[in-house]
Design a protein around this motif. Structure first.
Motif, PDB file in Angstrom:
ATOM      1  N   ALA A 309       0.838  -1.201   0.000  1.00 39.29           N
ATOM      2  CA  ALA A 309       0.000   0.000   0.000  1.00 39.29           C
ATOM      3  C   ALA A 309       0.867   1.243   0.000  1.00 39.29           C
ATOM      4  O   ALA A 309       0.930   2.002   0.970  1.00 39.29           O
ATOM      5  CB  ALA A 309      -0.941  -0.008   1.200  1.00 39.29           C
ATOM      6  N   ARG A 310       1.555   1.461  -1.094  1.00 34.22           N
ATOM      7  CA  ARG A 310       2.434   2.619  -1.246  1.00 34.22           C
ATOM      8  C   ARG A 310       2.051   3.375  -2.506  1.00 34.22           C
ATOM      9  O   ARG A 310       1.828   2.771  -3.545  1.00 34.22           O
ATOM     10  CB  ARG A 310       3.899   2.189  -1.340  1.00 34.22           C
ATOM     11  N   GLY A 311       1.981   4.712  -2.411  1.00 31.12           N
ATOM     12  CA  GLY A 311       1.614   5.479  -3.589  1.00 31.12           C
ATOM     13  C   GLY A 311       1.632   6.970  -3.357  1.00 31.12           C
ATOM     14  O   GLY A 311       2.131   7.459  -2.347  1.00 31.12           O
ATOM     15  N   ILE A 312       1.094   7.723  -4.303  1.00 30.87           N
ATOM     16  CA  ILE A 312       0.999   9.175  -4.205  1.00 30.87           C
ATOM     17  C   ILE A 312      -0.325   9.618  -4.813  1.00 30.87           C
ATOM     18  O   ILE A 312      -0.813   8.991  -5.765  1.00 30.87           O
ATOM     19  CB  ILE A 312       2.178   9.870  -4.929  1.00 30.87           C
ATOM     20  N   GLY A 313      -0.907  10.662  -4.259  1.00 24.57           N
ATOM     21  CA  GLY A 313      -2.143  11.202  -4.806  1.00 24.57           C
ATOM     22  C   GLY A 313      -2.113  12.716  -4.835  1.00 24.57           C
ATOM     23  O   GLY A 313      -1.156  13.338  -4.382  1.00 24.57           O
ATOM     24  N   GLN A 314      -3.150  13.318  -5.372  1.00 24.41           N
ATOM     25  CA  GLN A 314      -3.152  14.767  -5.546  1.00 24.41           C
ATOM     26  C   GLN A 314      -4.175  15.457  -4.653  1.00 24.41           C
ATOM     27  O   GLN A 314      -5.074  14.829  -4.122  1.00 24.41           O
ATOM     28  CB  GLN A 314      -3.423  15.124  -7.006  1.00 24.41           C
ATOM     29  N   SER A 315      -3.990  16.783  -4.516  1.00 28.11           N
ATOM     30  CA  SER A 315      -4.854  17.621  -3.676  1.00 28.11           C
ATOM     31  C   SER A 315      -4.894  17.113  -2.237  1.00 28.11           C
ATOM     32  O   SER A 315      -5.961  16.950  -1.642  1.00 28.11           O
ATOM     33  CB  SER A 315      -6.266  17.697  -4.253  1.00 28.11           C
ATOM     34  N   SER A 316      -3.724  16.892  -1.687  1.00 28.58           N
ATOM     35  CA  SER A 316      -3.625  16.356  -0.325  1.00 28.58           C
ATOM     36  C   SER A 316      -4.175  17.335   0.700  1.00 28.58           C
ATOM     37  O   SER A 316      -4.090  18.552   0.544  1.00 28.58           O
ATOM     38  CB  SER A 316      -2.161  16.040  -0.005  1.00 28.58           C
TER      39      SER A 316
END
Length: 402
Positions: A309-316
């Motif tokens: 479960a590793r990742g990156i997302g936007q509008s944190s």
């Protein structure tokens, strides 16, 4: 769920048949430093040697042949740097007339309420008239509201919430009347002869490239199996999917990208992610369209024994920043929404005076100014929220002669 093999030559298309605009946060990941998934004795850079960037920003393993980690790292590096201006430095050519009128299309959604708050604050600082126009969300109410806007004949129309496809007749009348239309957060400006503004197709393209490059960067160029968690309700979902696919392929021609839709209305998006990762243990990193989906993901991953479960997302969101600071999320991608709104007023003022708007079209510079990569190295600085340029109000007032 659909499978997509990253294709370097795939054509980009823009599809926007939904109305409204939305700002959501994306999932960050479980950060555990530069851990490696390889068995002892694996060679650095070997396909079996999967590693993640350490907390200090270094990589233990070398990139796999065919993955351009250097290009990815170089591209995302400026997004770690603080903004040096608010994208414009030149003062307005003329004093602002107090009779200048800005009309805002408000479709009554919660996000439109946020738009209104920021835009009205900036308009008041500029000393212009701000008129809120309630449009509703159905075709009949939008048509009636737009008829009233035509009669009003504002100097500037601020449209961040209503797709121009719903008022094409009135749009032509507004153009004929000389109304400047600031079409922010919309993807189809070109289709209606409008100028692509902040949050439009150009911005989505660059933000997608940032997310793709970050995925390669944060996995040290050692990962090839990715998943993109898309939000099907958002108008930008199709464009962003294709932009991520294309930009990822440019950095890693052999990488595989799965695409999984997660509704913004899903009561437990983190559970949806956990279930997907359990079904696809080969997944090495994810990209998410909404970082809010990852809130609480760390605990759920621990309870279920999910290790990928590793990742990156936007509008944190600030909650994402706290998770990153606590080592419970790998990274986030934040946007200064307040600066976005003030720039929309600035665009309107400059165009009314026939001035060049220096940031329109320079989308990479725009993204580097209003957005920021958040990792464990800087998350502590933004626990109260991300502000790209402290003192931005004073800078705009200076340029606006206020």
């Amino acid at each position: 769920m659909t499978f997509l093999k990253a294709s370097k030559h795939m054509q980009r298309r823009i599809t926007n048949t939904l109305r409204g605009a939305a700002v959501f946060a994306s999932l960050g990941l479980l950060a555990t430093g530069c851990s490696t998934a390889a068995s002892e004795g694996s060679e650095a850079g070997d396909e079996a040697s999967l590693s993640y960037m350490a907390d200090d920003g270094t990589c233990e393993s070398s990139p796999i042949d065919g993955i351009d980690w250097d290009a990815a790292h170089k591209f995302v590096a400026p997004f770690d740097e603080p903004a040096t201006d608010v994208l414009a430095t030149e003062p307005l050519a003329e004093p602002i007339s107090p009779d200048t009128t800005f009309a805002f299309l408000n479709n009554g959604t919660p996000i439109a309420g946020i738009f209104r708050e920021g835009l009205e604050q900036a308009a008041n600082a500029a000393g212009v008239k701000f008129i809120n126009v309630d449009t509703g969300t159905d075709a009949q109410s939008i048509n009636a509201a737009m008829n009233s806007v035509v009669e009003l004949a504002p100097d500037v129309l601020l449209d961040q919430s209503v797709d121009a496809m719903f008022f094409q007749d009135q749009l032509e009348q507004l153009k004929d009347n000389g109304t400047v239309i600031v079409y922010g957060g919309q993807l189809n400006a070109e289709e209606f002869g409008l100028i692509d503004s902040l949050g439009g197709a150009g911005s989505v393209q660059v933000n997608s490239e940032v997310l793709s490059a970050s995925a390669i960067d944060l996995t040290c160029g050692t990962a090839t199996e990715f998943v993109f968690y898309s939000v099907p309700e958002l108008p930008s979902a199709t464009l962003q999917t294709e932009a991520i696919e294309t930009s990822l392929a440019e950095l890693c021609a052999e990488c595989t990208l799965r695409v999984v839709d997660i509704s913004i209305l899903d009561p437990s998006p983190a559970d949806k992610i956990i279930s997907d990762l359990q079904a696809h243990p080969e997944t090495q990193f994810f990209i998410s369209m909404a970082d809010q989906f990852q809130i609480g993901l760390h605990e759920k991953a621990e309870l279920s024994g999910v290790e990928n479960a590793r990742g990156i997302g936007q509008s944190s969101l600030p909650t994402n920043f706290q998770q990153i600071a606590d080592g419970q999320q790998v990274a986030g991608y934040a946007v200064d929404f307040g600066l976005f709104m003030w720039l929309q007023i600035d665009e309107g003022l400059r165009r009314v005076q026939g001035m060049d708007v220096p940031y329109l079209g320079d989308w990479e510079n725009v993204a580097q100014t209003i957005s920021h990569s958040i990792t464990i190295r800087n998350a502590d600085e933004y626990l109260g929220g991300y502000v790209a340029y402290p003192g931005m109000e004073d800078e705009f007032k200076r340029m606006w002669g206020k």
